[in-house]
Motif scaffolding. Structure first.
Motif, PDB file in Angstrom:
ATOM      1  N   UNK A 154       0.928  -1.210   0.084  1.00  0.00           N
ATOM      2  CA  UNK A 154      -0.067   0.031   0.157  1.00  0.00           C
ATOM      3  C   UNK A 154       0.832   1.248  -0.035  1.00  0.00           C
ATOM      4  N   UNK A 155       1.832   1.319   1.024  1.00  0.00           N
ATOM      5  CA  UNK A 155       2.697   2.468   1.212  1.00  0.00           C
ATOM      6  C   UNK A 155       3.570   2.729  -0.043  1.00  0.00           C
ATOM      7  N   UNK A 156       4.051   1.903  -0.902  1.00  0.00           N
ATOM      8  CA  UNK A 156       5.139   2.015  -1.878  1.00  0.00           C
ATOM      9  C   UNK A 156       4.156   2.496  -3.140  1.00  0.00           C
ATOM     10  N   UNK A 157       2.715   2.253  -3.301  1.00  0.00           N
ATOM     11  CA  UNK A 157       1.903   2.876  -4.298  1.00  0.00           C
ATOM     12  C   UNK A 157       1.526   4.324  -4.120  1.00  0.00           C
ATOM     13  N   UNK A 158       1.787   4.780  -2.635  1.00  0.00           N
ATOM     14  CA  UNK A 158       1.217   6.171  -2.244  1.00  0.00           C
ATOM     15  C   UNK A 158       1.919   7.045  -3.029  1.00  0.00           C
ATOM     16  N   UNK A 159       1.360   8.581  -2.906  1.00  0.00           N
ATOM     17  CA  UNK A 159       2.274   9.523  -3.378  1.00  0.00           C
ATOM     18  C   UNK A 159       3.655  10.054  -2.516  1.00  0.00           C
ATOM     19  N   UNK A 160       2.949   9.910  -1.213  1.00  0.00           N
ATOM     20  CA  UNK A 160       4.216  10.262  -0.438  1.00  0.00           C
ATOM     21  C   UNK A 160       5.411   9.305  -0.490  1.00  0.00           C
ATOM     22  N   UNK A 161       6.580   9.800  -0.747  1.00  0.00           N
ATOM     23  CA  UNK A 161       7.619   8.920  -0.871  1.00  0.00           C
ATOM     24  C   UNK A 161       7.687   7.889   0.425  1.00  0.00           C
ATOM     25  N   UNK A 162       7.801   6.528  -0.175  1.00  0.00           N
ATOM     26  CA  UNK A 162       8.013   5.626   0.840  1.00  0.00           C
ATOM     27  C   UNK A 162       9.158   5.772   1.805  1.00  0.00           C
ATOM     28  N   UNK A 163      10.361   6.408   1.403  1.00  0.00           N
ATOM     29  CA  UNK A 163      11.417   6.525   2.067  1.00  0.00           C
ATOM     30  C   UNK A 163      11.213   7.622   3.308  1.00  0.00           C
ATOM     31  N   UNK A 164      10.194   8.375   3.143  1.00  0.00           N
ATOM     32  CA  UNK A 164       9.622   9.332   4.343  1.00  0.00           C
ATOM     33  C   UNK A 164       9.217   8.473   5.743  1.00  0.00           C
ATOM     34  N   UNK A 165       8.780   7.339   5.669  1.00  0.00           N
ATOM     35  CA  UNK A 165       8.278   6.576   6.669  1.00  0.00           C
ATOM     36  C   UNK A 165       9.480   5.996   7.460  1.00  0.00           C
ATOM     37  N   UNK A 166      10.415   6.939   7.979  1.00  0.00           N
ATOM     38  CA  UNK A 166      11.383   6.237   8.717  1.00  0.00           C
ATOM     39  C   UNK A 166      11.272   5.108   9.760  1.00  0.00           C
ATOM     40  N   UNK A 167      10.400   5.481  10.364  1.00  0.00           N
ATOM     41  CA  UNK A 167       9.961   4.369  11.488  1.00  0.00           C
ATOM     42  C   UNK A 167       9.733   3.061  11.060  1.00  0.00           C
ATOM     43  N   UNK A 168       8.983   3.176   9.887  1.00  0.00           N
ATOM     44  CA  UNK A 168       8.694   1.738   9.183  1.00  0.00           C
ATOM     45  C   UNK A 168       9.741   1.235   8.518  1.00  0.00           C
ATOM     46  N   UNK A 169      10.508   1.833   7.912  1.00  0.00           N
ATOM     47  CA  UNK A 169      11.732   1.660   7.088  1.00  0.00           C
ATOM     48  C   UNK A 169      12.555   0.558   8.429  1.00  0.00           C
ATOM     49  N   UNK A 170      12.808   1.323   9.498  1.00  0.00           N
ATOM     50  CA  UNK A 170      13.458   0.535  10.921  1.00  0.00           C
ATOM     51  C   UNK A 170      12.896  -0.638  11.066  1.00  0.00           C
ATOM     52  N   UNK A 171      11.328  -0.581  11.045  1.00  0.00           N
ATOM     53  CA  UNK A 171      10.726  -2.119  11.303  1.00  0.00           C
ATOM     54  C   UNK A 171      10.829  -2.921  10.154  1.00  0.00           C
ATOM     55  N   UNK A 172      11.157  -2.503   8.888  1.00  0.00           N
ATOM     56  CA  UNK A 172      11.299  -3.636   7.920  1.00  0.00           C
ATOM     57  C   UNK A 172      12.812  -4.082   7.945  1.00  0.00           C
ATOM     58  N   UNK A 173      13.968  -3.265   8.679  1.00  0.00           N
ATOM     59  CA  UNK A 173      15.087  -3.893   8.975  1.00  0.00           C
ATOM     60  C   UNK A 173      14.942  -5.017   9.902  1.00  0.00           C
TER      61      UNK A 173
END
Lengths: 73, 509
Positions: free
Chosen positions: B416-435
């Motif tokens: 869902x997030x990767x298809x949104x207009x707001x760049x995916x890389x802006x969700x920093x907390x979520x990126x940490x969750x991915x790691x």
């Protein structure tokens, strides 16, 4: 060029132009050496071979072991 | 003897757990690479070639470090588990031999084309080689899992009292047993989840560093789709696996659920805190301090009937409850008696045959055949040995289910997030969750194996051979020594893998 030569050259050039692959191959070879020349030879002999040479002797040993490990003993 | 059993089990578990750090990434990353290269083949977009080659490098590192670590398990069969190795005869040997000859050579051939063949063979041939490498790795896993499944549900064989070995009578019954089929698909598709989590986690790291943003986002997109397919199939096949456990290994199911007293309309425990085993055995109606149960679900999942009776640990020991075919289940004590008869009959059969006493030989053979299904119970000294470690099995199962299910949410949110207009890389907390999901995926995967293997104790071969009868008569100190050697060796390999892997990741696409 015949097929065998083509295959040989394919692998030869592939191995020659490896960069990261060289390190990985060194690790693989060291690992295989440790596993087969050290671990297998000194630490993991075939246990049953020391208990008998023939299949009959080995199966005899297994039956005796099983008997020993039942609740009767 | 107890020490020897524990060290032998610990050594096998250690080797298997380390081996399982490498396998899921090979199987999971393999399919992701296959999909990426297929996109490159279809679109001719060079970006996809760069992306594929990057992940292929990481795949190569993992493959090289992990290759042959499973062979150590086979060394152990011959040395530490010689009774078992003899007893299983060609049943275990055949799938492992096929694995070694067919699958391994298939992988070895096509992996060379995969790495050396860029710009040397046609795009189509290269793509086919990549898929054949992935297919070879999965087939490799298939034979190992068939062998493992046979231990959980021995089938397609007959016991030969002359050789004291089980001999395969029906290859297809072994290869296509319902346990094997479910186990294979459950295991392989769960590896897709691990591979996807690794791909997403590494890509998330690039996004946090603001490097290779486009490549990383493209990788995440593919991995999330593969991961979503993987987790959906894992859940579906997991249900199939649990159903098979209910039919073939009811004690394992009871341990997974912390179910001490059987019941109809049994609830599935979503979460709970178990009382210590001894206390739970005294208070079988309330074996946990608290639990959240989902009504009817355990009965339904186990027998596809919300009213079905699910036997608990004490019922399985006491027997007497009606089985599917209408007969009464034997108690543990009755099975132990029957097993004792079988073992004694085997010994007497051998003696009678040696003495040339045909009548006695036939008599003992009949007793052996009549009691063979309980053969392993003859080695059990106390019925409490028949109960696996309930706490470990129960919590490992919950860990697998709860955190495994979170991956569905994770992959859906990513898609869902990767298809949104707001760049995916802006969700920093979520990126940490991915790691963080990388180690979590491994832990979930390992906990699945803990449920499968700890839950089936004391059996090495279900009902036919317990661990205590399977091990060789070695000294426990020699097994402890090799345990330490493995611990060091595998840790060195893991450090080597991680350091090479991190270097390659830092280099980027």
């Amino acid at each position: 060029m015949n097929v065998f030569k083509k295959v040989f050259l394919f692998y030869y050039e592939g191995f020659r132009s490896m960069t990261l692959g060289k390190t990985l191959w060194i690790i693989i070879l060291i690992k295989l050496f440790i596993m087969f020349a050290i671990l297998k030879v000194f630490f993991f002999p075939n246990f049953l071979s020391s208990k008998g040479d023939t299949k009959e002797e080995k199966s005899e040993y297994i039956v005796n072991e099983m008997e020993k490990r039942t609740i009767n003993n | 003897m107890e020490d020897l059993v524990l060290w032998s089990r610990a050594q096998f578990a250690l080797t298997a757990i380390y081996h399982w750090l490498f396998v899921p990434l090979t199987l999971g990353l393999g399919i992701i690479i296959g999909v990426m290269e297929t996109i490159y083949y279809r679109t001719k977009n060079e970006q996809w070639k760069t992306i594929t080659k990057f992940w292929m490098r990481l795949f190569g590192v993992n493959f090289a470090i992990g290759v042959a670590t499973g062979l150590i398990l086979e060394f152990q069969f011959g040395t530490n588990w010689s009774n078992y190795s003899w007893f299983v005869g060609d049943i275990f040997g055949a799938p492992l031999a096929i694995e070694g000859i067919l699958a391994f050579f298939m992988e070895a051939t096509f992996i060379a084309i995969m790495f050396f063949g860029w710009n040397k063979v046609s795009k189509g041939f290269h793509l086919a080689s990549t898929w054949l490498t992935v297919f070879g790795a999965s087939i490799s896993a298939l034979w190992i899992l068939i062998a493992n499944a046979w231990m959980q549900f021995p089938t397609g064989m007959s016991f030969n009292p002359d050789t004291v070995r089980n001999e395969m009578t029906d290859f297809w019954a072994v290869a296509l047993s319902p346990i094997a089929i479910n186990k294979f698909f459950h295991t392989v598709t769960s590896c897709w989840v691990v591979g996807s989590a690794a791909c997403i986690g590494v890509s998330a790291w690039f996004l946090l560093k603001k490097q290779h943003i486009e490549f990383a986002k493209k990788s995440i997109k593919i991995a999330a789709i593969v991961g979503l397919a993987g987790i959906a199939l894992t859940i579906y096949t997991g249900d199939g696996s649990a159903y098979q456990v209910a039919q073939k290994q009811p004690m394992k199911l009871a341990a997974m659920e912390g179910l001490y007293k059987g019941q109809t309309q049994a609830p599935l425990v979503a979460f709970g805190i178990l009382k210590p085993h001894e206390k739970a055995m005294q208070d079988i109606e309330n074996p946990s301090y608290f639990n959240i149960g989902i009504p009817y679900v355990l009965s339904f999942l186990s027998y596809r009937d919300i009213n079905a009776y699910v036997p608990g640990i004490t019922d399985l020991l006491n027997g007497g409850y009606p089985t599917k075919d209408g007969s009464k289940e034997l108690s543990a004590k009755e099975k132990m008696e029957s097993g004792k008869k079988a073992i004694q009959a085997l010994a007497d059969y051998k003696k009678a045959k040696k003495a040339g006493n045909e009548y006695e030989t036939q008599k003992q053979l009949r007793i052996l055949n009549d009691n063979y299904s309980n053969f392993g119970y003859g080695f059990i000294k106390d019925e409490s040995e028949l109960i696996p470690n309930v706490a470990i099995t129960f919590y490992a199962f919950r860990f697998m289910i709860i955190f495994g299910s979170l991956f569905i949410l994770m992959f859906i949110v990513i898609t869902y997030l990767i298809g949104k207009k707001k760049p995916f890389e802006n969700y920093k907390w979520f990126l940490w969750l991915c790691i963080l999901c990388i180690p979590l995926a491994y832990m979930v995967s390992q906990s699945g194996w803990i449920v499968a293997e700890m839950g089936r104790q004391p059996w090495v071969i279900q009902d036919l051979m317990p661990t205590s009868a399977a091990i060789s008569a070695l000294s426990s100190s020699s097994v402890a020594t090799t345990f330490i050697i493995f611990c060091v060796l595998f840790t060195v390999l893991l450090i080597a893998e991680l350091s090479i892997m991190f270097k390659q990741i830092k280099k980027g696409f």
